[in-house]
Structure formats: C-alpha cells, structure tokens
Scaffold this active site. Sequence first.
Site, PDB file in Angstrom:
ATOM      1  N   ASP A   1     -14.007   6.254 -53.057  1.00 46.02           N
ATOM      2  CA  ASP A   1     -15.472   6.216 -53.088  1.00 46.02           C
ATOM      3  C   ASP A   1     -15.924   6.500 -54.517  1.00 46.02           C
ATOM      4  O   ASP A   1     -15.763   7.608 -55.025  1.00 46.02           O
ATOM      5  CB  ASP A   1     -16.032   7.269 -52.134  1.00 46.02           C
ATOM      6  CG  ASP A   1     -17.551   7.249 -52.049  1.00 46.02           C
ATOM      7  OD1 ASP A   1     -18.186   6.472 -52.792  1.00 46.02           O
ATOM      8  OD2 ASP A   1     -18.108   8.012 -51.238  1.00 46.02           O
TER       9      ASP A   1
ATOM     10  N   GLU B   1     -15.129   1.517 -52.929  1.00 47.66           N
ATOM     11  CA  GLU B   1     -16.479   1.673 -52.378  1.00 47.66           C
ATOM     12  C   GLU B   1     -17.513   1.976 -53.459  1.00 47.66           C
ATOM     13  O   GLU B   1     -17.299   2.842 -54.309  1.00 47.66           O
ATOM     14  CB  GLU B   1     -16.476   2.801 -51.344  1.00 47.66           C
ATOM     15  CG  GLU B   1     -17.844   3.073 -50.727  1.00 47.66           C
ATOM     16  CD  GLU B   1     -17.745   4.026 -49.550  1.00 47.66           C
ATOM     17  OE1 GLU B   1     -16.789   3.886 -48.762  1.00 47.66           O
ATOM     18  OE2 GLU B   1     -18.596   4.913 -49.423  1.00 47.66           O
TER      19      GLU B   1
ATOM     20  N   GLU C   1     -24.460   2.050 -48.686  1.00 47.15           N
ATOM     21  CA  GLU C   1     -25.069   3.278 -48.167  1.00 47.15           C
ATOM     22  C   GLU C   1     -26.410   3.565 -48.833  1.00 47.15           C
ATOM     23  O   GLU C   1     -27.262   4.225 -48.252  1.00 47.15           O
ATOM     24  CB  GLU C   1     -24.136   4.472 -48.321  1.00 47.15           C
ATOM     25  CG  GLU C   1     -23.978   5.008 -49.715  1.00 47.15           C
ATOM     26  CD  GLU C   1     -23.092   6.234 -49.778  1.00 47.15           C
ATOM     27  OE1 GLU C   1     -23.644   7.337 -49.875  1.00 47.15           O
ATOM     28  OE2 GLU C   1     -21.860   6.081 -49.736  1.00 47.15           O
TER      29      GLU C   1
ATOM     30  N   HIS D   1     -22.286   4.311 -43.157  1.00 49.63           N
ATOM     31  CA  HIS D   1     -22.021   5.548 -43.884  1.00 49.63           C
ATOM     32  C   HIS D   1     -22.415   6.741 -43.011  1.00 49.63           C
ATOM     33  O   HIS D   1     -23.531   6.808 -42.494  1.00 49.63           O
ATOM     34  CB  HIS D   1     -22.841   5.567 -45.171  1.00 49.63           C
ATOM     35  CG  HIS D   1     -22.855   6.886 -45.868  1.00 49.63           C
ATOM     36  ND1 HIS D   1     -23.911   7.763 -45.776  1.00 49.63           N
ATOM     37  CD2 HIS D   1     -21.938   7.489 -46.667  1.00 49.63           C
ATOM     38  CE1 HIS D   1     -23.649   8.841 -46.498  1.00 49.63           C
ATOM     39  NE2 HIS D   1     -22.461   8.704 -47.049  1.00 49.63           N
TER      40      HIS D   1
ATOM     41  N   GLU E   1     -16.826   6.181 -39.816  1.00 53.24           N
ATOM     42  CA  GLU E   1     -16.563   7.212 -40.819  1.00 53.24           C
ATOM     43  C   GLU E   1     -16.874   8.598 -40.262  1.00 53.24           C
ATOM     44  O   GLU E   1     -17.913   8.802 -39.636  1.00 53.24           O
ATOM     45  CB  GLU E   1     -17.420   6.983 -42.063  1.00 53.24           C
ATOM     46  CG  GLU E   1     -17.243   8.075 -43.122  1.00 53.24           C
ATOM     47  CD  GLU E   1     -18.109   7.896 -44.350  1.00 53.24           C
ATOM     48  OE1 GLU E   1     -17.723   8.390 -45.425  1.00 53.24           O
ATOM     49  OE2 GLU E   1     -19.182   7.266 -44.239  1.00 53.24           O
TER      50      GLU E   1
END
Length: 398
Positions: free
Chosen positions: A221, A247, A274, A324, A344
């Site tokens: 991420d 990500e 997100e 997200h 997630e």
Amino acid sequence: MNDVDASIEPKRIKEVRAYVVKGGGADYHDQSSEHWILGYIATPISIYPEYRASRASWGLNVLGSVVVEVESSDGEVGFGISTGGYPAAWIIENHLSRFVVGKYVGEVEKTWDQMFKATIYYGRRGIVMNAISAVDLALWDLMGKVRGLPVYDLLGGPVRDELTFYATGPRPDVAKSLGFIGGKLPLIHGPADGIEGLRENVRIFKEAREKVGDDFLLMYDCWMSLDLPYAQRLLSELKPYGLFWIEEPFIPDDYWSFGALANIAPPTLVASGEHESTVHGFRLLLELGKVNVIQPDVTWVGGVTPMIKIAALAEAYGAWVIPHGSSVYGYHFIITRVNSPFAEYLVVSPDATKIVPQFHPLLRDEPIPQNGKVRLSRKPGFGVELNRDLLVRPFKST
C-alpha cells in the site's frame, strides 16, 4: 394473491441527528501515538522532513468520527458512520437534513441524488462525501430494520456463504498464522528517502515473502506517495518476490500515471480508489488509469447507493471491487457482488498482532474474522448496535 392494504402509508423520516466521537470509531486513525498506523509510513507530505516520522505530525488523525441517526415516524432508528467530526456534523445538521426529513423510508436514490447535487458547488469529494456517506448508510440501516431484513438482502442477496479476508498491517506473518489469505504491507519509504529507501522497501517485502511463503498473497500500500519513475523502479525490483498488487501509488487525480504503470505491471495488479469519489471518477480510473482492482470505501464514497453503480461499472471493465476497510458496511456489499472475491480487514490493534473490531468502541456486535472468514448474521439493517455513550451532538438542525 397477497393481501396488501394499499391505504397504509409508508413510514416517513421525522428527524436526522449528527454526532461526533473522539478516539477510534469511524476515524480509525484517531489512535494513540504508539499505534502502527500513525508511524513512519510513506505519505504525499513525507517529502518534507518535518512531517516524515509520524503521520500524526501533519494531522491525519484530527477529524474524528461522525455518526448519523435517522428516525422514522414510528420511532425506528437507523444509523451510519464516517470520518468527518465537527465539520461533517455541521453539514449534515444544517444542509443535508432538509433532503431527508419528510422522505419515505426507502427513498434512498432520490435522497442521495438531492444531497449530492445540492453540494456540488462545494463538495463532490472529501468531507462532504463523508457526510453524505454517513446519512446514506443510516438510511439503508433504517430501511433494513423497518423491513426486517439485513442490508445484503436489500442489495439482492448473498452470492457466497461467507467472506474471505486479507489483512492490512505491518505483520503479514501474523496474518497468515491467523488464517488470512494475504497481507498488505504499508510502504515505509517514499521518493524523498532516495535509493536507500527504495532498497529498504524491497528488503522489507522480500523478508515478508520469506516468512509467509509463496502461497500467500502479498501487496504493498503506497498511499498516494510515489511519482511514476519511482513506482516503475519499485515494481521492477519487487517482481521476483511475487507482488500481487501495488496499491494507490499516485494521488487520485493522476490517472495518466496509473495508466502508464498498468502498462508494465502484469502479472502484478494495480489497485486504487479508496480516495476516489463518484461513478465519474471511477470511470476515469478504469478508462485512463487501467486499474485492475477498485477500492471505494463505503463510508467515504457516498454510502451504499453509489456503490451499486460503481460496482456495475467495474464489472463492465472486468475489474474487481474490493472496498477499502469499512468493516460491516463493506461486508454487506461485498457478499452480494460476484466481482468482489474477498474483503479487507484493517488490523487496528496497536502492534498489528491481534484481531479486534475495526470501529471499536463505537459499534457493538461488529463481526471480526475468525480464521480469516466472516459469516454475516441475519440481523436487520447492518446488524450492529451503536454505543451511544460516546456520542456528542454539537449542532442541531436549524
């Protein structure tokens, strides 16, 4: 034929109430300074040395939670949550409430459209969309309670019996031992840390891969922190170690860098979304950005109502929808979508070694993964209760 009394008027909404909460809850960044989520992690502003050591230093955790209750004419109450604190509560009480009070329970599409169009001139993203999200989630929760159905039934029903999870946090080895199918590491170093930082990012990932083995999904991420040259090199350096997806490497509006990275990424997937909003924004992310996985946050993107359209758009592009975080609000959506293969779980324990409810202490009965899976209950609405002891109502509708 069913006997239906057409003279019975549907229930209307009589009141909207907005509250704030401090300390965890919907704003999971609102944690103590020792929490991993506030530590040394790459961010767009970490190019400045004074804001590099802690994400709290530049105010990631300042907003706090906002909670909305909508009450029907017979006293039934639905609630929704988001990030936004006092600013979002003010917007809800003083602007959005007029589009909710007096509506029939179930008029979610019309209500959402009116809230969005009335705030375009100062909204469209950010805190306004968070406020709209909290209202929309409260409306869906209320609709489920009035009809005696879980929200996932209102969305068409489940396409699988249970949800499967990957875990986000700095300990993917712990995540594997707890039954998760994958782990997503926070990227520690950004471009400002130079080649040494890049090598450290690669070392961290390689070490994680050695601990979890090859049969475990492993992602990075990047939290909007990279430029295209850095992202291209990072991707190249990580390919030998089985990077499943990269990500959010760029800021949300840089669709062109997403597209350029996607051209060289396979077999690694590119994921983002997100911090994106509206079906139009996701269209750009899919068309220009060429992402494989979109990640709208149900508590930020406007709630469940726009998620239906965004997921349909993604399906047309052959993309996955893996929201997200968003806990139970995401779970009720994901379980109804064929193109949402897993979910997630954001590990919010301070050292990322324990499985705790994401929105604790705000929600009661919040489901958490057991051996990496969740089976949702049949409770009406989103199936959770609100800890009202934490609520403060700073404004009242004028």
